[in-house]
Design an enzyme around this catalytic site. Structure first.
Site, short mmCIF file in Angstrom:
data_model
loop_
_atom_site.label_atom_id
_atom_site.label_comp_id
_atom_site.label_asym_id
_atom_site.label_seq_id
_atom_site.Cartn_x
_atom_site.Cartn_y
_atom_site.Cartn_z
N ASP A 344 0.98 -1.20 -0.14
CA ASP A 344 0.10 -0.11 -0.06
C ASP A 344 0.89 1.26 0.14
OD1 ASP A 344 0.87 -0.47 2.53
OD2 ASP A 344 -0.61 0.38 3.71
N GLU A 350 3.85 0.14 8.15
CA GLU A 350 2.71 -0.47 7.48
C GLU A 350 3.37 -1.33 6.42
OE1 GLU A 350 -1.83 -0.18 6.09
OE2 GLU A 350 -0.87 1.56 7.06
N GLU A 630 -2.37 8.74 -0.76
CA GLU A 630 -3.30 8.14 -0.05
C GLU A 630 -4.65 8.86 -0.26
OE1 GLU A 630 -3.99 5.04 3.83
OE2 GLU A 630 -2.34 6.84 3.81
#
Length: 756
Positions: A344, A350, A630
Site C-alpha cells: 500500500d 505498515e 493516499e
C-alpha cells in the site's frame, strides 16, 4: 532438487546481522569446472559473496513470501568466480522474516532466529559433481552492521569493516559456530517473479539549513530506497540521516511515518567511507543530515531507487503538462510500492500487501509494466494464505495480521469486498493484458474458493449486506480520523463486487472448459444481479445515491438499459454538483470515469480528470507531488499535513484512473485478451490538443498519436504483424486495420478550448 544444505543459524545473533563463511577446495582429478550453480535463501534476507565478489546485485533476497508454507530460493551461475581454494560468504539481515511488520510495534512473527540456506553445485569436465552446502561445519561472526530493520533503518560502523573473512586463511578471531534449524525443504520454491534491484539513482537537487538549524536535502522526487553516502571524517564520529516524503513548517515531516524511525546511522572509520544500507529501505524525497564533518556538498549523497525488476511496456503523454506529471506520479508510485510484493505504501510502519489496492490498480500496472510474473508470484501467496484460512482472502498478503489479536480497529478477518476480490480481479486483469490462460488455470481453485466463500456470506435476500466491509474506503467526505464512514452503502458496494467476481469466474470456468463451475457461477451472478436490482435500484436510482454506487452499477453491468441510462444521467448530475471534484473513495474512483464515458458523459469525465482543486487527481500535482497520495488532501492547501493517522504520500491505488487514460484518452484497449485484436479508439476532450500512447503487447508494439487542429482530428496508429485492429473515431464508422501504419484525418465536433 536434491537438497543437501541445512538451514543454519549463528550461535550468537551478532546484532541481527551475522556473517557466515565456509572455505573449500575444488576436488582434484576431474578436469575443469564446467558449471557451478549457487542456490540461496534465508530466514531473513541474505547477500552472498564468492571469493570476495558479490554473487549478484539482487537485493533483499529471498523477499517476502508466505514463509509458513513457501520459501523462495534464488539461483546464480557462479562458474567464473570459482578458484582452486574458495570462500563462500553469506551476510544476513532481519528483513521481513524477523523485522518489524505493521503498526503493532512487533516483529519476529515468523521466527526468532535468522538462518541461511545455500547450496553450491559444481560440475566437472568428467561429469562428476561436488556440493558445498550450509551445514554445522560453517562458522559465524560479527559484521559492520550494528542494527537493521526495514522500518527503522540501519546502523553501520565502518571501523568494523574487514574483507579478510572473504579470503582463504581467515583467522576467525571472535567467530563462533553455527547450528541447524528446522526447515521443510518441500516449502522451497524457485522465484516466479523478478528479483529486487537498484533501478535508478538521483542526485541532490538542493541543500539548505532550516530555521531550526537542521541540514535538509531534497532529491526532487519521492522514491523508495536509500541514500548512498560518501564521507570522510574523524574515526568514531557519526553521521545520521532521517528520511521523509514531505516537509512541514519548513522541517522534515516525519509524523506520517508513525512509529517508523526511517533513520540510518553511519559511524566513520577516519578514511574515505562509502555507506549503502542495503538491509533497509525508505520512502522519501527529503533527508535531514546531522553530524556531517565539514561542508556537505551534493556529490556526497546519491539517492538509490530500488524495486522489483520490471520491464516498462506502456507510455502516455498529452498536451497538458500537469496531466503528464500526474501520469509520471502514477509510474513512480507503482515502482516504489512494487518491492517484491505490491504494498500500500513504502514509508510508514505498515508497507503491507493490501489486497484492495492491487485489486483496483492491476489493469493500470499491467499496461505500464510487464507484471505477469510479479503478480503471479504474489497470487501464489494469496492461494496459500487462503487455503489455510477457510477460503478467506485476507486484507493483506502475506497475511501478518493473523498474528495480531486485533489488527487495528478491524474485526477478525473475513472475506470483504474489493480486498478479497483481488483473488479474482487480479488474475483476470493479467489474462486480459497478456492473453495467457495459465494464470487462470493456476488461480482457478483460489478464485472458486473465494466466490463460494462470499456466497456463504450472503443474506437470505441474496445480498452481501452483513459483516465487516471497508466499503468506499477513504471517501473524501469521510472524517480524517474515520475513513470508513463513506456515503456509499456497504451492501451496495459489496453486492456489486460479488456480482463482478461471480461473472468473471463464470467466464473463466467457460474458458477453461469447467462446465459445472460455469453453470454454478453464471447462476450465482444472475441471482446477485437480480437481488441487486430488486433491493437497490428504483427507476435508475441506486440506493445511497452517490457517485460510487452508480459507477460500480454501470461499469459492472448490473443495470438494464433504461436504468443504466438514468443512472448515467444521475451520476453526471452528482459529479456536476460536486463541482467536478472527486467524491468517491477506493471502491468508486477506479471506475467513475468509465461509467461517465459509457453513459455518454465524456465531457464530465474529462472535467473530473483535469480538475485542479481539491479533491482531485491533479490537486496533488499543484502541490508539487511526485507520486500519488493516499488521501486526496494528504497535504492541505496551506502546506500542512492532513491530521489523519493514515497520510501516505506514496499510494498507487488512486492512480487507477490511468487505465482509463490509456484506453480512452490514449486510445489503446484489447478487443481480445493479450491484444491479439486491438481497438484504436481515442476520444479527445477536455481541451487536450494532442496525446500519444504506446504499448509493447505480447504481439508487438501498438502506438497511437492524435492531434486536434481546428475542426479536424488526425490519428496515426501502428498495429504489429499478426494483429487485427479496429479504428473507432468519434462520429465515424468503425474501420478494420491491417498490420502496419495508418494515418487518417476526420472532422470532429467543436471541442472545449485548448489545454490549460
Amino acid at each position: 532438487m536434491n537438497w543437501q544444505a541445512q538451514l543454519i543459524a549463528a550461535d550468537e545473533d551478532f546484532a541481527g546481522a551475522p556473517l557466515l563463511r565456509q572455505q573449500f577446495r575444488l576436488e582434484e582429478g576431474h578436469g575443469a569446472v564446467t558449471s557451478a550453480t549457487l542456490s540461496l535463501t534465508a530466514h531473513g534476507i541474505v547477500e552472498a559473496w564468492l571469493n570476495g565478489r558479490l554473487v549478484s546485485d539482487d537485493l533483499l533476497t529471498p523477499g517476502w513470501s508466505s514463509y509458513e508454507w513457501r520459501l523462495r530460493y534464488a539461483t546464480y551461475d557462479v562458474t567464473e568466480q570459482l578458484a582452486t581454494t574458495s570462500v563462500l560468504g553469506l551476510a544476513l539481515g532481519n528483513g521481513w522474516f524477523r523485522g518489524r511488520l505493521g503498526w503493532s510495534g512487533r516483529g519476529a512473527f515468523y521466527g526468532d532466529e535468522l538462518g541461511a540456506f545455500a547450496q553450491l553445485d559444481i560440475t566437472f569436465e568428467d561429469g562428476s559433481t561436488q556440493t558445498v552446502a550450509t551445514d554445522e561445519g560453517w562458522t559465524a561472526g560479527p559484521s559492520e552492521v550494528l542494527a537493521n530493520d526495514l522500518y527503522d533503518g540501519e546502523t553501520i560502523d565502518a571501523r568494523l569493516r574487514d574483507d579478510a573473512w572473504l579470503k582463504p586463511g581467515f583467522g576467525a578471531d571472535g567467530w563462533v559456530g553455527v547450528h541447524a534449524l528446522d526447515l521443510d525443504t518441500a516449502a522451497l520454491e524457485p522465484y516466479i517473479g523478478p528479483r529486487v534491484s537498484a533501478w535508478n539513482e538521483l542526485p541532490v537537487q538542493k541543500i539548505w539549513t532550516s530555521e531550526s538549524g537542521k541540514t535538509l536535502v531534497d532529491f526532487g522526487q519521492n522514491l523508495v530506497g536509500w541514500v548512498r553516502v560518501r564521507v570522510q571524517g574523524p574515526a568514531g564520529s557519526e553521521v545520521t540521516l532521517r528520511h521523509a516524503e514531505v516537509l512541514e513548517d519548513g522541517e522534515l515531516g516525519t509524523r506520517p511515518l508513525r512509529s517508523a524511525l526511517a533513520t540510518d546511522r553511519f559511524i566513520l572509520s577516519g578514511d574515505e567511507d562509502t555507506f549503502e544500507p542495503t538491509f533497509t529501505f525508505h520512502g522519501f524525497r527529503y533527508a535531514e543530515v546531522s553530524g556531517w564533518p565539514g561542508e556537505l556538498r551534493p556529490e556526497h549523497l546519491t539517492a538509490v531507487a530500488i524495486g522489483s525488476e520490471l520491464e516498462r511496456t506502456g507510455t502516455f503523454r498529452t498536451s497538458d503538462p500537469m496531466l503528464n506529471q500526474f501520469h509520471e506520479n502514477v509510474v513512480w508510485g507503482m515502482r516504489g510500492n512494487f518491492v517484491d510484493v505490491p504494498t500500500d505504501c513504502p514509508q510508514r510502519d505498515e508497507r503491507l500487501g493490501w489486497t484492495g489496492d492491487i485489486a483496483a490498480f492491476a489493469p493500470t500496472a499491467a499496461f505500464l509494466f510487464n507484471v505477469d510474473s510479479f503478480l503471479s508470484d504474489w497470487l501464489r501467496n494469496v492461494a496459500l494464505e487462503q487455503a489455510h484460512n477457510d477460503g478467506i482472502i485476507a486484507y493483506v498478503v502475506p497475511d501478518v495480521l493473523k498474528y495480531l489479536d486485533r489488527p487495528g480497529s478491524f474485526p477478525e478477518t473475513e472475506s470483504t469486498a474489493i480486498w478479497s476480490d483481488a483473488g479474482v480481479w487480479v488474475p483476470w486483469a493479467l489474462y486480459q493484458a497478456y492473453g495467457d490462460e495459465k494464470i487462470l488455470e493456476n488461480q482457478f481453485e483460489s478464485m472458486v474458493s473465494h466466490v463460494r466463500r462470499v456466497r456463504s456470506l450472503l443474506s437470505p435476500n441474496g445480498l452481501w449486506d452483513t459483516g465487516f466491509q471497508f466499503g468506499d474506503w477513504l471517501d473524501p467526505d469521510a472524517p480524517p480520523e474515520d475513513p470508513i464512514k463513506a456515503k456509499a452503502d456497504f451492501g451496495v458496494v459489496a453486492t456489486a463486487c460479488a456480482y463482478r467476481s461471480a461473472a468473471i469466474l463464470a467466464e473463466t470456468a467457460q474458458l477453461l472448459g469447467h462446465e459445472a463451475e460455469h453453470a454454478e457461477f453464471a447462476e450465482l451472478a444472475a441471482d446477485l444481479r437480480s437481488a441487486f436490482n430488486k433491493h437497490y435500484v428504483d427507476g435508475g436510482r441506486v440506493f445511497s445515491d452517490c457517485t460510487t454506487v452508480y459507477a460500480l452499477a454501470i461499469v459492472f453491468g448490473l443495470l438494464d438499459a433504461a436504468d443504466e441510462e438514468a443512472a448515467g444521467t444521475r451520476l453526471a448530475e452528482l459529479v456536476a454538483e460536486s463541482g467536478h471534484r472527486i467524491s468517491s473513495g477506493f471502491a468508486g474512483t477506479p471506475f467513475i470515469t468509465d461509467a461517465l464515458t459509457q453513459t455518454g458523459h465524456l465531457d464530465d469525465a474529462y472535467k473530473l480528470l483535469l480538475q485542479r482543486e481539491c479533491p482531485s487527481w491533479l490537486y496533488p500535482v499543484t502541490m508539487g507531488a511526485t507520486t500519488v497520495w493516499e488521501r486526496w488532501d494528504s497535504m492541505l492547501p496551506d502546506g500542512s499535513i492532513n491530521p489523519g493517522e493514515m497520510t501516505s504520500f506514496n499510494h498507487y491505488a488512486l492512480g487507477a484512473v490511468a487505465d482509463w487514460m490509456h484506453r480512452v484518452v490514449g486510445g489503446i484497449s484489447p478487443l481480445a485478451p493479450g491484444y491479439a485484436r486491438v481497438l484504436i479508439a481515442p476520444q479527445p476532450g477536455g481541451g487536450l490538443t494532442e496525446a500519444e500512447t504506446a504499448l509493447e503487447t505480447p504481439h508487438g508494439r501498438v502506438a497511437v498519436r492524435w492531434i486536434v487542429a481546428g475542426d479536424e482530428l488526425t490519428v496515426d496508429a501502428d498495429v504489429p504483424a499478426g494483429v487485427e485492429g479496429v479504428l473507432r473515431l468519434p462520429g465515424q464508422d468503425d474501420r478494420a486495420l491491417t498490420p502496419g501504419h495508418v494515418s487518417i484525418t476526420v472532422p470532429i465536433h467543436p471541442l472545449v478550448g485548448v489545454s490549460r
